[in-house]
Design a protein around this motif. Structure first.
Motif, mmCIF file in Angstrom:
data_model
loop_
_atom_site.group_PDB
_atom_site.id
_atom_site.type_symbol
_atom_site.label_atom_id
_atom_site.label_comp_id
_atom_site.label_asym_id
_atom_site.label_seq_id
_atom_site.Cartn_x
_atom_site.Cartn_y
_atom_site.Cartn_z
ATOM 1 N N ALA A 73 3.186 -3.703 -7.377
ATOM 2 C CA ALA A 73 3.393 -4.303 -8.692
ATOM 3 C C ALA A 73 2.983 -3.342 -9.800
ATOM 4 O O ALA A 73 3.688 -3.200 -10.812
ATOM 5 N N LYS A 74 1.861 -2.659 -9.630
ATOM 6 C CA LYS A 74 1.425 -1.659 -10.614
ATOM 7 C C LYS A 74 2.413 -0.494 -10.663
ATOM 8 O O LYS A 74 2.665 0.080 -11.730
ATOM 9 N N GLU B 96 5.197 -1.295 -12.927
ATOM 10 C CA GLU B 96 4.766 -1.152 -14.323
ATOM 11 C C GLU B 96 4.822 0.311 -14.756
ATOM 12 O O GLU B 96 5.271 0.626 -15.867
ATOM 13 N N ASN C 7 -0.939 -0.552 -6.324
ATOM 14 C CA ASN C 7 -0.121 -1.407 -5.460
ATOM 15 C C ASN C 7 1.311 -1.390 -5.977
ATOM 16 O O ASN C 7 1.601 -0.787 -7.013
ATOM 17 N N PRO D 25 -2.555 -4.789 -1.340
ATOM 18 C CA PRO D 25 -2.518 -6.154 -1.881
ATOM 19 C C PRO D 25 -1.417 -6.298 -2.931
ATOM 20 O O PRO D 25 -0.871 -5.302 -3.396
ATOM 21 N N VAL D 26 -1.103 -7.506 -3.278
ATOM 22 C CA VAL D 26 -0.146 -7.887 -4.319
ATOM 23 C C VAL D 26 1.296 -7.616 -3.889
ATOM 24 O O VAL D 26 2.089 -8.530 -3.749
ATOM 25 N N MET D 27 1.664 -6.355 -3.675
ATOM 26 C CA MET D 27 3.002 -5.985 -3.200
ATOM 27 C C MET D 27 2.852 -4.769 -2.301
ATOM 28 O O MET D 27 2.391 -3.722 -2.735
ATOM 29 N N ASN D 28 3.254 -4.913 -1.035
ATOM 30 C CA ASN D 28 3.088 -3.794 -0.103
ATOM 31 C C ASN D 28 4.217 -2.774 -0.238
ATOM 32 O O ASN D 28 5.155 -2.955 -1.020
ATOM 33 N N ASP E 114 -3.777 1.670 -2.524
ATOM 34 C CA ASP E 114 -4.904 0.891 -3.018
ATOM 35 C C ASP E 114 -6.242 1.549 -2.724
ATOM 36 O O ASP E 114 -7.269 1.093 -3.215
ATOM 37 N N GLU F 212 7.832 -4.063 0.504
ATOM 38 C CA GLU F 212 8.336 -4.902 -0.583
ATOM 39 C C GLU F 212 8.729 -4.056 -1.786
ATOM 40 O O GLU F 212 9.772 -4.293 -2.418
#
Length: 122
Positions: free
Chosen positions: A35-36, A39, A33, A56-59, A9, A62
């Motif tokens: 999640a990105k 994608e 992150n 943030p969002v997904m470390n 990030d 995870e």
């Protein structure tokens, strides 16, 4: 040519990693992150993933757990780069193929990457 996904990030860290890896002959994709990163993986084939832990969002943990649970990505090498969490990551060899302690130098990074993916050009 091997393609590497850098997940962090902090743009400055992603940029530095990108320059070092591209200079060594690798192609680089970036995500901010976990999640990105997922994608990016839906659209682009990568041979290795380098991720930060704290995002943030997904470390990073995870993200690694999600990838290890997916047969499509289970065998993809994952390197974790972290300061405070590197000891935790070393206790999870099922998640991470390598751990880079921050701060690290470019030579250490390239040596670790070359140990996990084919060298550029062969």
């Amino acid at each position: 040519m091997s393609k590497i996904l850098v997940v962090d990030d902090e743009c400055s860290i992603s940029d530095i990693l990108g320059y070092v890896l591209e200079d060594a002959g690798f192609q680089v994709e970036k995500a901010a992150n976990g999640a990105k990163a997922l994608e990016v993986l839906e659209k682009t084939r990568v041979e290795l993933l380098i991720t930060d832990w704290m995002m943030p969002v997904m470390n990073g943990e995870e993200l690694a757990r999600k990838l290890r649970a997916d047969p499509q990505y289970r065998a993809m090498p994952i390197i974790l780069m972290s300061g405070a969490q590197s000891d935790i990551a070393r206790k999870s060899p099922e998640l991470f193929d390598g751990v880079l302690d921050k701060p690290f130098d470019g030579e250490t990074l390239i040596n670790m990457v070359r140990g996990l993916v084919p060298s550029p050009g062969g």
